[in-house]
Design an enzyme around this catalytic site. Structure first.
Site, PDB file in Angstrom:
ATOM      1  N   GLN A 161       0.801  -1.222   0.000  1.00  0.00           N
ATOM      2  CA  GLN A 161       0.000   0.000   0.000  1.00  0.00           C
ATOM      3  C   GLN A 161       0.836   1.275   0.000  1.00  0.00           C
ATOM      4  O   GLN A 161       0.314   2.344  -0.312  1.00  0.00           O
ATOM      5  CB  GLN A 161      -0.969  -0.012   1.178  1.00  0.00           C
ATOM      6  CG  GLN A 161      -2.018  -1.110   1.047  1.00  0.00           C
ATOM      7  CD  GLN A 161      -2.937  -1.188   2.253  1.00  0.00           C
ATOM      8  OE1 GLN A 161      -2.621  -1.861   3.223  1.00  0.00           O
ATOM      9  NE2 GLN A 161      -4.051  -0.496   2.218  1.00  0.00           N
ATOM     10  N   ARG A 202       3.991  -0.682  13.069  1.00  0.00           N
ATOM     11  CA  ARG A 202       3.624  -1.954  12.444  1.00  0.00           C
ATOM     12  C   ARG A 202       3.712  -1.806  10.925  1.00  0.00           C
ATOM     13  O   ARG A 202       2.999  -1.009  10.330  1.00  0.00           O
ATOM     14  CB  ARG A 202       2.212  -2.374  12.858  1.00  0.00           C
ATOM     15  CG  ARG A 202       1.772  -3.625  12.149  1.00  0.00           C
ATOM     16  CD  ARG A 202       0.447  -4.205  12.617  1.00  0.00           C
ATOM     17  NE  ARG A 202       0.105  -5.268  11.681  1.00  0.00           N
ATOM     18  CZ  ARG A 202      -0.983  -5.314  10.927  1.00  0.00           C
ATOM     19  NH1 ARG A 202      -1.920  -4.381  11.039  1.00  0.00           N
ATOM     20  NH2 ARG A 202      -1.165  -6.285  10.069  1.00  0.00           N
ATOM     21  N   HIS A 216       1.045  -9.253   4.097  1.00  0.00           N
ATOM     22  CA  HIS A 216      -0.145  -8.390   4.039  1.00  0.00           C
ATOM     23  C   HIS A 216      -0.636  -8.393   2.589  1.00  0.00           C
ATOM     24  O   HIS A 216      -0.609  -7.371   1.901  1.00  0.00           O
ATOM     25  CB  HIS A 216       0.189  -6.986   4.548  1.00  0.00           C
ATOM     26  CG  HIS A 216      -0.997  -6.168   4.964  1.00  0.00           C
ATOM     27  ND1 HIS A 216      -1.114  -5.574   6.207  1.00  0.00           N
ATOM     28  CD2 HIS A 216      -2.122  -5.815   4.297  1.00  0.00           C
ATOM     29  CE1 HIS A 216      -2.255  -4.888   6.267  1.00  0.00           C
ATOM     30  NE2 HIS A 216      -2.883  -5.019   5.121  1.00  0.00           N
ATOM     31  N   GLU A 233      -4.988 -10.411   8.584  1.00  0.00           N
ATOM     32  CA  GLU A 233      -6.394 -10.632   8.227  1.00  0.00           C
ATOM     33  C   GLU A 233      -6.628 -11.778   7.243  1.00  0.00           C
ATOM     34  O   GLU A 233      -7.115 -11.554   6.117  1.00  0.00           O
ATOM     35  CB  GLU A 233      -6.987  -9.341   7.636  1.00  0.00           C
ATOM     36  CG  GLU A 233      -6.953  -8.171   8.578  1.00  0.00           C
ATOM     37  CD  GLU A 233      -7.645  -6.920   8.021  1.00  0.00           C
ATOM     38  OE1 GLU A 233      -7.963  -6.881   6.824  1.00  0.00           O
ATOM     39  OE2 GLU A 233      -7.903  -5.990   8.808  1.00  0.00           O
ATOM     40  N   ASN A 251      -7.817  -6.365  14.392  1.00  0.00           N
ATOM     41  CA  ASN A 251      -8.093  -5.205  13.537  1.00  0.00           C
ATOM     42  C   ASN A 251      -9.593  -4.973  13.578  1.00  0.00           C
ATOM     43  O   ASN A 251     -10.373  -5.874  13.250  1.00  0.00           O
ATOM     44  CB  ASN A 251      -7.668  -5.473  12.097  1.00  0.00           C
ATOM     45  CG  ASN A 251      -6.157  -5.654  11.944  1.00  0.00           C
ATOM     46  OD1 ASN A 251      -5.399  -5.515  12.900  1.00  0.00           O
ATOM     47  ND2 ASN A 251      -5.730  -5.960  10.734  1.00  0.00           N
ATOM     48  N   TYR A 296     -12.805  -2.441  12.392  1.00  0.00           N
ATOM     49  CA  TYR A 296     -13.347  -1.321  11.608  1.00  0.00           C
ATOM     50  C   TYR A 296     -14.838  -1.115  11.838  1.00  0.00           C
ATOM     51  O   TYR A 296     -15.274  -0.007  12.108  1.00  0.00           O
ATOM     52  CB  TYR A 296     -13.050  -1.513  10.111  1.00  0.00           C
ATOM     53  CG  TYR A 296     -11.575  -1.308   9.823  1.00  0.00           C
ATOM     54  CD1 TYR A 296     -11.076  -0.042   9.558  1.00  0.00           C
ATOM     55  CD2 TYR A 296     -10.674  -2.374   9.890  1.00  0.00           C
ATOM     56  CE1 TYR A 296      -9.717   0.167   9.334  1.00  0.00           C
ATOM     57  CE2 TYR A 296      -9.316  -2.177   9.660  1.00  0.00           C
ATOM     58  CZ  TYR A 296      -8.847  -0.908   9.392  1.00  0.00           C
ATOM     59  OH  TYR A 296      -7.507  -0.704   9.185  1.00  0.00           O
ATOM     60  N   GLU A 355      -5.000  -2.623  14.177  1.00  0.00           N
ATOM     61  CA  GLU A 355      -5.489  -1.648  13.199  1.00  0.00           C
ATOM     62  C   GLU A 355      -6.827  -1.093  13.662  1.00  0.00           C
ATOM     63  O   GLU A 355      -7.699  -1.854  14.101  1.00  0.00           O
ATOM     64  CB  GLU A 355      -5.744  -2.264  11.807  1.00  0.00           C
ATOM     65  CG  GLU A 355      -4.531  -2.487  10.963  1.00  0.00           C
ATOM     66  CD  GLU A 355      -4.879  -3.074   9.592  1.00  0.00           C
ATOM     67  OE1 GLU A 355      -5.959  -2.761   9.041  1.00  0.00           O
ATOM     68  OE2 GLU A 355      -4.052  -3.850   9.089  1.00  0.00           O
TER      69      GLU A 355
HETATM   70  C1  GBH Z   1      -7.839  -3.451   6.591  1.00  0.00           C
HETATM   71  O1  GBH Z   1      -8.851  -4.336   6.160  1.00  0.00           O
HETATM   72  C2  GBH Z   1      -6.555  -3.803   5.879  1.00  0.00           C
HETATM   73  O2  GBH Z   1      -5.706  -4.572   6.705  1.00  0.00           O
HETATM   74  C3  GBH Z   1      -5.810  -2.610   5.350  1.00  0.00           C
HETATM   75  O3  GBH Z   1      -4.856  -3.045   4.434  1.00  0.00           O
HETATM   76  C4  GBH Z   1      -6.787  -1.618   4.760  1.00  0.00           C
HETATM   77  O4  GBH Z   1      -6.148  -0.554   4.144  1.00  0.00           O
HETATM   78  C5  GBH Z   1      -7.672  -1.129   5.885  1.00  0.00           C
HETATM   79  O5  GBH Z   1      -8.372  -2.203   6.420  1.00  0.00           O
HETATM   80  C6  GBH Z   1      -8.690  -0.063   5.481  1.00  0.00           C
HETATM   81  O6  GBH Z   1      -9.690  -0.600   4.691  1.00  0.00           O
HETATM   82  O7  GBH Z   1     -15.652  -2.922  -0.866  1.00  0.00           O
HETATM   83  O8  GBH Z   1     -14.630  -4.800  -1.961  1.00  0.00           O
HETATM   84  O9  GBH Z   1     -13.351  -2.796  -1.618  1.00  0.00           O
HETATM   85  C7  GBH Z   1     -10.114  -4.198   6.764  1.00  0.00           C
HETATM   86  C8  GBH Z   1     -11.145  -5.107   6.155  1.00  0.00           C
HETATM   87  C9  GBH Z   1     -12.295  -5.723   4.163  1.00  0.00           C
HETATM   88  C10 GBH Z   1     -12.274  -3.445   4.863  1.00  0.00           C
HETATM   89  C11 GBH Z   1     -12.714  -5.296   2.775  1.00  0.00           C
HETATM   90  C12 GBH Z   1     -12.673  -3.013   3.479  1.00  0.00           C
HETATM   91  C13 GBH Z   1     -13.938  -3.474   1.566  1.00  0.00           C
HETATM   92  C14 GBH Z   1     -13.899  -4.384   0.398  1.00  0.00           C
HETATM   93  N1  GBH Z   1     -11.529  -4.686   4.831  1.00  0.00           N
HETATM   94  N2  GBH Z   1     -13.473  -4.052   2.846  1.00  0.00           N
HETATM   95  S1  GBH Z   1     -14.418  -3.681  -1.120  1.00  0.00           S
END
Ligand code: GBH
Length: 422
Positions: free
Chosen positions: A20, A69, A113, A158, A279, A281, A339
């Site tokens: 990323q 990290r 990752h 993840e 992690n 969200y 995260e």
């Molecule tokens: C994390 O995933 C990741 O570890 C990290 O790399 C990422 O940048 C961060 O979250 C922020 O998103 O709508 O098909 O694009 C968290 C789990 C699962 C969240 C997939 C976003 C959207 C998929 N992620 N989801 S899509």
């Protein structure tokens, strides 16, 4: 901020991942990965961290965090995913880790990752059990090279996202839409985790854990059918990834989808960990499947909460709910939030400050309820390549102008600096 009182030795950090931020896809012998060219917007130079790492470490030193990290790019270390190490790839991480340590920041290293070497995907990727053995060799290379500097190790980021988004629905690389036939990838990632834990420990690593993505699963209604669907989805998103590691078993309802002999590997998978990284969200909604749906559940959006620019509902209390539930279900080692963060635009980002403040209050509430939490990592240090969403969502404490690669600390950066300095 006054209410956010954490222990003096609480670890404050930031998280990133190699693909990323690094850019430099063809440099110093790096091989192709499954993410090169995947998705509507290619990653290209990303934030050019490969060349600007010293500036980025300086930003972190200014931020005052205790820990950083990061992840290693497997295709830099072993361009085709097997065989001898690529010295120029290792040299980059050598320089980076020295820089991080010299800044008085503890490196937390994720081995994987999501940037699988393309050659391994061509041999079946995570559907192939052999990928776990390749991962063991890769882990041995990193352990030998960096166990002296990396303070905490995380084999895989993840695995649930690789299984679900990479192999079940195909939104993420490698873009396979196998639905429940994707589940063997969970087992092979668990095996890779277990083999890596063994190798890392043998090389002298003293702190090895996870960075597992977890979401509380909320039924769409109180009906029996919606609750059963939510339980099933909970087993898929949470139990499938936590139970083998923490309990040494798989959720009963998922066994039909896993390799028949998977139980034989559970002793390797369930080795005691030094920490459990979560992690967090957002929660996930679930309802009973509609007519013609082959799955035992249907995904439902969580309604009634404000959203980020990436359309995630903002539910701080979900973090408390999740951790309290986990502490009741498992005998957890010390927990780290590896995260947590959000996407909002602009250098003036009061929304992010509010997001972090409220999630930290929820984390504090989980600790007050008895969960042993030792640290928290903001996703992310920098705006970066948000996978299939490209560069539109901005998760950083630091703004990146992708034209000039200029870094500008946001208001949330100043806020976090103040928090971690108290
Ligand atoms: C994390 O995933 C990741 O570890 C990290 O790399 C990422 O940048 C961060 O979250 C922020 O998103 O709508 O098909 O694009 C968290 C789990 C699962 C969240 C997939 C976003 C959207 C998929 N992620 N989801 S899509």
């Amino acid at each position: 901020m006054e209410n956010l009182i954490f222990p003096a030795d609480f670890v404050w950090g930031v998280s990133t991942s190699a693909f990323q931020i690094e850019g430099a896809p063809g440099e110093d012998g790096r091989g192709p990965s499954i993410w090169d060219g995947f998705g509507p917007e290619p990653a290209g130079d990303a934030t050019d961290h490969y060349h600007r790492y010293a500036d980025d470490v300086a930003l972190m030193a200014d931020l005052g965090v205790d820990a950083y990290r990061m992840s290693f790019a497997w295709p830099r270390v072993q361009p085709g995913g097997s065989g001898p190490a690529n010295p120029r790839g290792l040299a980059f991480y050598d320089r980076l880790l020295d820089e991080v340590c010299a800044a008085g920041i503890a490196p937390v290293g994720t081995l994987y990752h999501w940037d699988l070497p393309l050659e391994l995907e061509e041999a079946g990727g995570w559907l192939n059990r052999d990928t776990a053995s390749r991962f063991e060799d890769y882990a041995a290379i990193l352990a030998d090279a960096f166990a002296d500097r990396v303070k905490m190790w995380i084999p895989l980021n993840e695995p649930v996202v690789t299984t679900v988004y990479g192999y079940a629905i195909g939104e993420y690389a490698p873009g396979k839409a196998l639905l429940l036939d994707a589940l063997p990838t969970a087992h092979h990632q668990h095996l890779a985790h277990g083999l890596a834990v063994r190798v890392l420990r043998a090389a002298g690593a003293t702190s090895v854990g996870t960075a597992n993505h977890h979401s509380p699963v909320w039924p769409a209604s109180g009906s029996e059918a919606d609750r059963a669907a939510a339980d099933w989805l909970d087993a898929l998103l949470n139990g499938l990834f936590a139970d083998p590691v923490l309990l040494g078993r798989y959720p009963e309802e998922l066994l039909p989808y896993l390799p028949p002999d998977c139980a034989d590997d559970l002793p390797v998978i369930a080795q005691p960990l030094d920490f459990y990284g979560v992690n967090y969200y957002e929660p996930q909604g679930a309802a009973a499947p509609g007519e013609g749906n082959p799955l035992p559940f249907e995904l439902r959006p969580i309604e009634g909460f404000p959203r980020t620019t990436n359309h995630s509902p903002i539910v701080p209390d979900g973090l408390r709910e999740l951790l309290v539930r986990f502490a009741a279900r498992y005998e957890l080692p010390p927990v780290y939030v590896t995260e947590n963060g959000c996407s909002f635009d602009g250098v003036h980002d009061p929304e992010r400050i509010d997001f972090l403040e409220r999630h930290l209050a929820a984390l504090r509430a989980a600790m007050d309820a008895g969960v042993d939490v030792r640290g928290y990592f903001v996703w992310s240090l920098l705006d970066n390549f948000e996978w299939s969403k490209g560069y539109a969502p901005r998760f950083g404490l630091v703004h990146v102008d992708y034209e000039t690669q200029r870094r500008t600390p946001k208001d949330s950066f100043a806020w976090y600096r103040e928090l971690v300095s108290r």
